[in-house]
Every structure is written in C-alpha cells, then in structure tokens.
Scaffold this active site. Sequence first.
Site, PDB file in Angstrom:
ATOM      1  CB  CYS A   2       4.548  64.027  75.413  1.00  8.82           C
ATOM      2  SG  CYS A   2       3.834  65.263  74.314  1.00  8.82           S
ATOM      3  NE  ARG A  27      10.122  62.252  77.483  1.00 12.54           N
ATOM      4  CZ  ARG A  27      11.052  61.578  76.848  1.00 12.54           C
ATOM      5  NH1 ARG A  27      12.135  61.222  77.474  1.00 12.54           N
ATOM      6  NH2 ARG A  27      10.902  61.246  75.588  1.00 12.54           N
ATOM      7  CD1 TRP A  74       7.031  71.589  75.104  1.00 10.42           C
ATOM      8  CD2 TRP A  74       6.861  70.767  73.026  1.00 10.42           C
ATOM      9  NE1 TRP A  74       7.537  72.523  74.243  1.00 10.42           N
ATOM     10  CE2 TRP A  74       7.450  72.052  72.969  1.00 10.42           C
ATOM     11  CE3 TRP A  74       6.656  70.065  71.836  1.00 10.42           C
ATOM     12  CZ2 TRP A  74       7.836  72.636  71.763  1.00 10.42           C
ATOM     13  CZ3 TRP A  74       7.038  70.655  70.642  1.00 10.42           C
ATOM     14  CH2 TRP A  74       7.631  71.926  70.607  1.00 10.42           C
ATOM     15  CG  ASN A  98       6.920  61.429  73.016  1.00  7.39           C
ATOM     16  OD1 ASN A  98       6.843  62.584  72.608  1.00  7.39           O
ATOM     17  ND2 ASN A  98       8.072  60.828  73.259  1.00  7.39           N
ATOM     18  N   GLY A  99       5.004  62.239  70.296  1.00  2.44           N
ATOM     19  CA  GLY A  99       5.395  62.296  68.890  1.00  2.44           C
ATOM     20  C   GLY A  99       4.282  62.903  68.058  1.00  2.44           C
ATOM     21  CD  GLU A 479      25.083  76.907  76.313  1.00  4.89           C
ATOM     22  OE1 GLU A 479      24.526  76.837  75.210  1.00  4.89           O
ATOM     23  OE2 GLU A 479      24.659  76.316  77.321  1.00  4.89           O
ATOM     24  CE  LYS A 483      21.497  77.021  78.869  1.00  4.73           C
ATOM     25  NZ  LYS A 483      22.121  76.045  78.032  1.00  4.73           N
ATOM     26  CD  GLU A 486      17.618  76.968  76.734  1.00  9.53           C
ATOM     27  OE1 GLU A 486      18.725  76.948  77.304  1.00  9.53           O
ATOM     28  OE2 GLU A 486      17.044  75.939  76.359  1.00  9.53           O
ATOM     29  CG  HIS A 502      31.854  93.704  59.937  1.00 12.37           C
ATOM     30  ND1 HIS A 502      32.510  94.430  58.964  1.00 12.37           N
ATOM     31  CD2 HIS A 502      32.811  92.978  60.569  1.00 12.37           C
ATOM     32  CE1 HIS A 502      33.799  94.143  58.989  1.00 12.37           C
ATOM     33  NE2 HIS A 502      34.015  93.266  59.974  1.00 12.37           N
ATOM     34  CE  LYS A 606      17.833  68.379  79.920  1.00 11.47           C
ATOM     35  NZ  LYS A 606      18.714  69.556  79.950  1.00 11.47           N
TER      36      LYS A 606
HETATM   37  C1  AGP Z   1      19.791  73.738  75.980  1.00  6.41           C
HETATM   38  O1  AGP Z   1      19.721  74.534  77.107  1.00  6.41           O
HETATM   39  C2  AGP Z   1      18.558  73.418  75.323  1.00  6.41           C
HETATM   40  N1  AGP Z   1      17.479  73.204  76.167  1.00  6.41           N
HETATM   41  C3  AGP Z   1      18.587  72.743  73.971  1.00  6.41           C
HETATM   42  O2  AGP Z   1      19.192  73.634  73.096  1.00  6.41           O
HETATM   43  C4  AGP Z   1      19.290  71.360  73.848  1.00  6.41           C
HETATM   44  O3  AGP Z   1      20.661  71.503  74.037  1.00  6.41           O
HETATM   45  C5  AGP Z   1      18.985  70.767  72.459  1.00  6.41           C
HETATM   46  O4  AGP Z   1      17.603  70.588  72.336  1.00  6.41           O
HETATM   47  C6  AGP Z   1      19.715  69.472  72.191  1.00  6.41           C
HETATM   48  O5  AGP Z   1      19.312  68.473  73.089  1.00  6.41           O
HETATM   49  P1  AGP Z   1      20.144  67.138  73.227  1.00  6.41           P
HETATM   50  O6  AGP Z   1      21.488  67.508  73.736  1.00  6.41           O
HETATM   51  O7  AGP Z   1      19.362  66.294  74.185  1.00  6.41           O
HETATM   52  O8  AGP Z   1      20.219  66.525  71.855  1.00  6.41           O
END
Ligand code: AGP
Length: 611
Positions: A2, A27, A74, A98-99, A479, A483, A486, A502, A606
Amino acid sequence: MCGIIGICGTDFVAERLIAGLQRLEYRGYDSAGIAVIDHKALHRVRAAGKLENLRQSYASAPIDGLTGIGHTRWATHGGAEEHNAHPHGTEAVALVHNGIIENFHELKATLGDVVWTSETDTEVVVHLLEAELKTGADPERAMIRVLPKLEGAFALLICFRDYPDTLIAARQGSPLAIGQHHGESFIGSDAVALSGLADQVCYLENGDWAVLKPDTIQIFDAANKTVTRDFVANTVQIAGLGKGNYPHAMLKEIHEQPGVIGDTLHSLIDPKTLMINWADYPQSQYLRTPLIQFTACGTAYYATLVAGYWFEQLCRIPIRHEMASEMRYRDIVCPQNSLGIFVSQSGETMDTMEAMRHWQELGGQTTAIVNVPTSSLAREAHHTIPTLAGPEIGVASTKAFTTQLTALHCLAIWMAEQMGSIPKAQAQSMVADLLDLSGKLVAALSIIEDYKIIAKEVLAPASGVFFLGRGLNYPIALEGALKLKEITYMHAEGYPAGEMKHGPIALVSPELPVIFIAPSDRWFSKTFSNIQEVAARDGNLIMLTDQAGTQAVKEHGLDHKVRCITLPDVPETLSPILYSLPVQMLAYETAVCLGRNIDQPRNLAKSVTVE
Ligand code: AGP
C-alpha cells in the site's frame, strides 16, 4: 504494497494528500482514502477502486484541515470495498497502514466489546490505541504501550482528533520517509510520495517511531530512546513521474531504455580506459568467493538468470539461483565468504530483503543491485550498485530489468578481468560493445508497426502464447511470458526451447502462437530445429531474430509459416538486453488491442512489501 502519506502543516492538506496518493498509486489501487482534522473533528473520505473514485467522493463532500493522512490500498485482509478502505478510525483516531499485523486475530480477542467495521487486520490497531487514550494516555504513551503488542511487518501513520498538530508514525519492516519544508512536516512510503513536498528526506529504521509536528520531528528507536536519522537529498523529480507524451507510463519507460541503459553504463565505465570503474570495490573479499548466489523475485529474478550465464562463462565460478520467497525459508548452505547478489527495482521487496538478511546471518557477503538508492536493500547490503533507470511507475517492469542486466553484465566483466579469467583486452572490447548498444536499442524500438501487426493479428486473438528460447535468451522467454500475463491477462508460458519436445509440444496448435527468441548465436541451429518441429505441426510461429536468422527462414522455405521480426545484429552476450525490448513491445501492443489497464493491471501492485 500500500502507499501511505501524511502532512502536518500550516496550510490545508487534502488536495496535497490526494496528489501524493496519485504518485503512490503504483503501490496499490484497490481503494483510497484520506482523513483530516478540522476544528477538533476527524473527517474521513474513502472510496473503493481507483483514486479517481476518491476524487469524485471528495469533490461531492469536500473535507480539509491542517493535519491529515492518506492511503492507497493493495488488499490483503478483506476485499476491495469501501468499508475495508483506509484510513480506519473512530471519532478520536484515524490510521493508515502498509503491511500486515500478523497477530491481529489474537489481539482482537483481547479487546472485548468493539463494533468492527471492516475485515482488515488494521482496524485492531485503531481500537488498541483508542483503549489507551481512554485511560488518559497521550498519543506518545499510547504508542509506547501498543507498538510492542504488534507482530508482523508494517508502517503506520496515525492522527488524533484531540492533538490536531500531531502525526505519529511507526516502522517495523515497511519503509517510511520523512521530510520537512517551510515549517511543515511530511511523511510517506517513499521519496516518490514526498517529491515536490520535501527536498531532503530521512528514512526511519526498523523499530523506529516518530512524532511529527509542523515544525519538529522527533524520532525514537525501539527502546524509545531519541535518535537522529540522516537526511539525504530527495532526488525524485515530479516531472519524471508521469506519462510524458506517451499514452501509458509503461510505453514511456520502454522508450527510455536506450537513455537509462546509457546512464547506468556511464556511471560504471571509464570511457577513456574502457574499464569498469570500481576502485573502491572490496576486491580481496569478493574475488575469492567460492560461489555466487543470485537471489531476487519476478522480473529481477529473470535478470539474475541471464547474469548466471555471464558470470559462469566469464568468471568460471559456480553459480546458484534462488527465488527470494523460497530461499529465505531454506536451510541453505553458505560456504565461507560466499557472495550473494540481490537484485531489486524497488529495494523494498519483502522476500528479497529477508533473503538478504538470511544470507548475512549465515556469514555471506552481499551486493545489492537496486534502482532506489535510498531503499532498505541498498542501505542494508554490504555493497550497492545502483541502476539508473529513474522512477519506474508502470507496474510491469521494463527499464528496471534492462538496467539490471546492464549492471550485472558490467559486474561480470569486472570480476572476470580482476580474477584473471579474461584478459584486459577482452574486457575492454566487451565494454566497447556495451557502449555501442544504444543505437541498436533505438532501432529495435523503431519498428513499431511490426509489433502492432503481430499483436493485432496473432497474439490478441490467441488463447495463450508460448515463449521459447535457449541459453542466454531462455530467461527472456520467461520474461516475455510474464510481461504478457501481467498486462493482458492471457495465459503465457516461457520454456527452454529444447524442453518443448518433452511435453509442451502437445499444446501446439494454430490457436497457440509460439514466439521463438532466436538470434543467430551458438544455440541457433538447435533452436532452428525446434522451430521446424513446431512448423511441421502447423504451429503459429513468430521469430525474434536478426538478419541471418531471417535469411535462414527464407532459405528453408519457411517464410510462409514463420513471421520474423528482424532486429539489429548484436554481440551474442548482449542479445538478452536487446531482445527484451520486442517482448515488452509485443506485450504492450497486445494489451492495447485488448483494451487492458496497462499501467494498473488487475490484482497487481508495483512493490510487494508483504510475504
Ligand atoms: C515485474 O513486471 C513485476 N511486476 C514483478 O515481478 C517484480 O519484478 C517483482 O515483484 C520484484 O520487484 P523488485 O524488483 O522491486 O524487487
């Protein structure tokens, strides 16, 4: 996860709190709210969903005051509904969090007859504080009594109706930055929250709590002793935080890559000698490491998978890869003096932080590669290498990833040269190749129509997508799939091309496009055989390749079956950096076709500061 912000000021705060929440929305965006104190009354306005909903609620029933707190959520405990939105409060206390308060259930049981208004773990703290205030305790005394009862990782921000010029904050795990400017005090989850409000910020340390008044800030440690924390310049510029002239922050950040990769390189390389500039690096310790363990999460983890190939090949050291969320709970073996490299954009990812602390407890050396130089990871690592990507706002990481690759590649070259496993001339030639990269990145970003056509005609209508690659580009396949997942919500899988036969080859059909990441490198002939295997089964094929790869497709008569995206030629070791761009662009253009919320995809945030 958050975002929280607070202002204790001499001017009205509501608009400034909402503007701060806009900077923090990356966030979390399940709900938002603010609370202010006005004429000895606490007022709250909250709304489920995006910040825009809060703006509308605020516009229809404005509130204001000189002290206030705000929150963008969040969701962890309790759904994304208004009654679970922060600030939580009573007539006397309002609080943002937050947390996670892990022992909230046990604490609730101690409180007797409380009418609970939410399903959150947070609300219990409100009632614990109020119970203390009812005994006649002032806010400071109430904090001293309540804080030791709370378990978990959290950041709290509280205002009190009867103390209108006071904000109290506490940090246990989740970060908090404090600033002051022109007789007003500001506090937020990070320096981004305070950009435009305070030029200098200090960071609370774990266990710290603070009392903010307009013109004073008092900080206490876990033993309630007064402490001072150093102020540093808040370098986050509001101007860099928006979308610029782009429709989405993600697209802006994709296009920033040639520039920020260059910035990262120039911070690490001496252009005259073409050598990596690490005079103060602790060579004696690091160069004797018996192994390198890489640890990270998500996209940052994939950056470390690429780095593994570089370090293994150049330094000839055993390599280990760990996902932070797994490693932190493992009974892992850390051979004496082993180097752990921890990679993170935010530097606040809880799992990466805890994994690094675990490694340090085992006696390991730690280097953090991190984009936020004031983050917890940067401050707690033995050494830090900053990536200069600038603030990354798009939830899907792009420029942070490629700058991580850049820094990791520089570190591999430097260690290899220092260890004597590659000659100085080879190191210099690799550095020259890195410096030569930016034009090729620009070229890869200029073929926008190629990405748009494939996104529209092939990817957007598909039921799912396979990304395949070998060697250095297998992590780019992972990756690419992440992407796409997400920001489009499509099912996608990244796989080593050689593993396809396989099992996963059973899925090949015209409805499931297969994207091969296949520069003409040492793995090309093997990958090309896999391409033919898919073509033979009428797979819907896309190939990210170079001139030679495109030519091979023609020569084998596969041009009617394989759509090629032809990228500039690049030295083999650097292809993962270049080939990251097309997988980002394909995901982006597909999400555009599907009308997704690209900068705020569902369920994500994020920065993952919970377990
Ligand atoms: C990437 O697109 C993500 N949103 C996520 O996997 C991110 O890379 C991961 O949470 C790690 O975050 P950080 O690099 O801030 O530690």
